[in-house]
Design a protein around this motif. Sequence first.
Motif, PDB file in Angstrom:
ATOM      1  N   ASP A  59      -3.262  10.110   3.357  1.00 41.24           N
ATOM      2  CA  ASP A  59      -3.465   9.083   4.380  1.00 41.24           C
ATOM      3  C   ASP A  59      -2.901   9.555   5.713  1.00 41.24           C
ATOM      4  O   ASP A  59      -3.421   9.205   6.775  1.00 41.24           O
ATOM      5  N   VAL A  60      -1.814  10.327   5.641  1.00 36.71           N
ATOM      6  CA  VAL A  60      -1.138  10.811   6.844  1.00 36.71           C
ATOM      7  C   VAL A  60      -0.735  12.273   6.647  1.00 36.71           C
ATOM      8  O   VAL A  60      -0.244  12.646   5.578  1.00 36.71           O
ATOM      9  N   VAL A  61      -0.943  13.078   7.691  1.00 35.23           N
ATOM     10  CA  VAL A  61      -0.425  14.444   7.720  1.00 35.23           C
ATOM     11  C   VAL A  61       0.785  14.449   8.652  1.00 35.23           C
ATOM     12  O   VAL A  61       0.682  14.057   9.816  1.00 35.23           O
ATOM     13  N   LEU A  62       1.920  14.864   8.124  1.00 29.68           N
ATOM     14  CA  LEU A  62       3.152  14.981   8.900  1.00 29.68           C
ATOM     15  C   LEU A  62       3.374  16.466   9.168  1.00 29.68           C
ATOM     16  O   LEU A  62       3.672  17.228   8.246  1.00 29.68           O
ATOM     17  N   MET A  70       0.830  -1.191   0.000  1.00 34.17           N
ATOM     18  CA  MET A  70       0.000   0.000   0.000  1.00 34.17           C
ATOM     19  C   MET A  70       0.873   1.252   0.000  1.00 34.17           C
ATOM     20  O   MET A  70       1.802   1.371   0.782  1.00 34.17           O
ATOM     21  N   THR A  71       0.585   2.166  -0.904  1.00 36.66           N
ATOM     22  CA  THR A  71       1.296   3.439  -0.943  1.00 36.66           C
ATOM     23  C   THR A  71       0.656   4.410   0.040  1.00 36.66           C
ATOM     24  O   THR A  71      -0.567   4.586   0.055  1.00 36.66           O
ATOM     25  N   ILE A  72       1.467   5.030   0.866  1.00 38.51           N
ATOM     26  CA  ILE A  72       0.974   5.973   1.870  1.00 38.51           C
ATOM     27  C   ILE A  72       1.088   7.391   1.317  1.00 38.51           C
ATOM     28  O   ILE A  72       2.180   7.849   0.973  1.00 38.51           O
ATOM     29  N   VAL A 102       1.222   4.868  11.791  1.00 39.62           N
ATOM     30  CA  VAL A 102       0.066   5.756  11.893  1.00 39.62           C
ATOM     31  C   VAL A 102      -0.951   5.449  10.789  1.00 39.62           C
ATOM     32  O   VAL A 102      -2.160   5.471  11.023  1.00 39.62           O
ATOM     33  N   ALA A 103      -0.474   5.163   9.585  1.00 41.87           N
ATOM     34  CA  ALA A 103      -1.371   4.816   8.486  1.00 41.87           C
ATOM     35  C   ALA A 103      -2.182   3.563   8.795  1.00 41.87           C
ATOM     36  O   ALA A 103      -3.319   3.406   8.337  1.00 41.87           O
ATOM     37  N   GLU A 104      -1.588   2.684   9.601  1.00 42.25           N
ATOM     38  CA  GLU A 104      -2.278   1.442   9.994  1.00 42.25           C
ATOM     39  C   GLU A 104      -3.120   1.619  11.244  1.00 42.25           C
ATOM     40  O   GLU A 104      -3.691   0.654  11.754  1.00 42.25           O
ATOM     41  N   ALA A 133      13.241  13.672   1.751  1.00 42.58           N
ATOM     42  CA  ALA A 133      13.298  12.362   2.418  1.00 42.58           C
ATOM     43  C   ALA A 133      12.095  11.510   2.032  1.00 42.58           C
ATOM     44  O   ALA A 133      12.212  10.311   1.752  1.00 42.58           O
ATOM     45  N   LEU A 134      10.911  12.131   2.015  1.00 41.26           N
ATOM     46  CA  LEU A 134       9.697  11.395   1.654  1.00 41.26           C
ATOM     47  C   LEU A 134       9.754  10.896   0.218  1.00 41.26           C
ATOM     48  O   LEU A 134       9.310   9.784  -0.090  1.00 41.26           O
ATOM     49  N   GLU A 135      10.294  11.716  -0.671  1.00 40.46           N
ATOM     50  CA  GLU A 135      10.347  11.341  -2.080  1.00 40.46           C
ATOM     51  C   GLU A 135      11.288  10.169  -2.334  1.00 40.46           C
ATOM     52  O   GLU A 135      11.170   9.487  -3.349  1.00 40.46           O
ATOM     53  N   ARG A 136      12.216   9.922  -1.416  1.00 40.53           N
ATOM     54  CA  ARG A 136      13.141   8.788  -1.560  1.00 40.53           C
ATOM     55  C   ARG A 136      12.579   7.488  -0.978  1.00 40.53           C
ATOM     56  O   ARG A 136      13.168   6.428  -1.155  1.00 40.53           O
ATOM     57  N   MET A 137      11.466   7.570  -0.281  1.00 39.74           N
ATOM     58  CA  MET A 137      10.906   6.398   0.383  1.00 39.74           C
ATOM     59  C   MET A 137      10.048   5.566  -0.558  1.00 39.74           C
ATOM     60  O   MET A 137       9.168   6.088  -1.242  1.00 39.74           O
ATOM     61  N   GLU A 138      10.302   4.285  -0.579  1.00 42.59           N
ATOM     62  CA  GLU A 138       9.451   3.373  -1.338  1.00 42.59           C
ATOM     63  C   GLU A 138       8.128   3.203  -0.597  1.00 42.59           C
ATOM     64  O   GLU A 138       8.096   3.080   0.626  1.00 42.59           O
ATOM     65  N   GLY A 139       7.048   3.199  -1.350  1.00 43.62           N
ATOM     66  CA  GLY A 139       5.736   3.016  -0.745  1.00 43.62           C
ATOM     67  C   GLY A 139       5.171   4.268  -0.120  1.00 43.62           C
ATOM     68  O   GLY A 139       4.158   4.212   0.577  1.00 43.62           O
ATOM     69  N   VAL A 140       5.819   5.416  -0.346  1.00 46.46           N
ATOM     70  CA  VAL A 140       5.340   6.692   0.176  1.00 46.46           C
ATOM     71  C   VAL A 140       5.190   7.677  -0.972  1.00 46.46           C
ATOM     72  O   VAL A 140       6.102   7.828  -1.795  1.00 46.46           O
TER      73      VAL A 140
END
Length: 221
Positions: free
Chosen positions: A50-53, A1-3, A126-128, A21-28
Amino acid sequence: MTIRVLVGEDNFLVREGISRALERMEGVDHVGSSEDLESLRTSVETLEPDVVLTDIRMPPTRTDEGIRLAADLRHSHPAVGVVILSQHIDLAYATTLFAEGSDGRAYLLKERLRDQQELQQALQAVAEGRSLVDSRIVERLLTRRPHTDPQLDRLTPRERETLSMIAEGRSNGAIAEELQITKRAVERQINGIFVKLELTESGDVNRRVRAALLYLAGEPE
């Protein structure tokens, strides 16, 4: 699942660093960034994250915008998780963040994030619908109460250690591994802790996190 993650941060350099950092994460999927509360609210509606950081403090008042947003989303967008990423340890903010439940909420300190993986794990949790609390915040809560609340004095040193890990959102299995005891022993210890603190027992880890935070911050249920 992509967050799908939306960032709320008024500091340009911090915002850009988080975004990269977020752009380098797989699934985000970094869906956008906002510099103030009003634009962050609008982005939640239009971008459907899905998530607010988010940081705690941002325009217009630079006081508690991130905490207020998290509280509002409980009602307007209950499926959206919130990760508070701040440089401040504020027990009142922590209590408010978890006041209506800890599901899908996290409170982390910027200076304590060691690497990209740790942030990604927080977003995943948090997404879960799970929760996370930085251990330094838990420590501050623990050291705040011993001289003011006789109930906390009832706990043994081992029970205090276990309570700290409960407040961090660790499972019984994780606590057992850390303490090198069996899960059954952890279950017995946790039951004993909540009896001493006069808190309703629950098998839900998130409810236990909330109970521990509210109790230790001075606002027991």
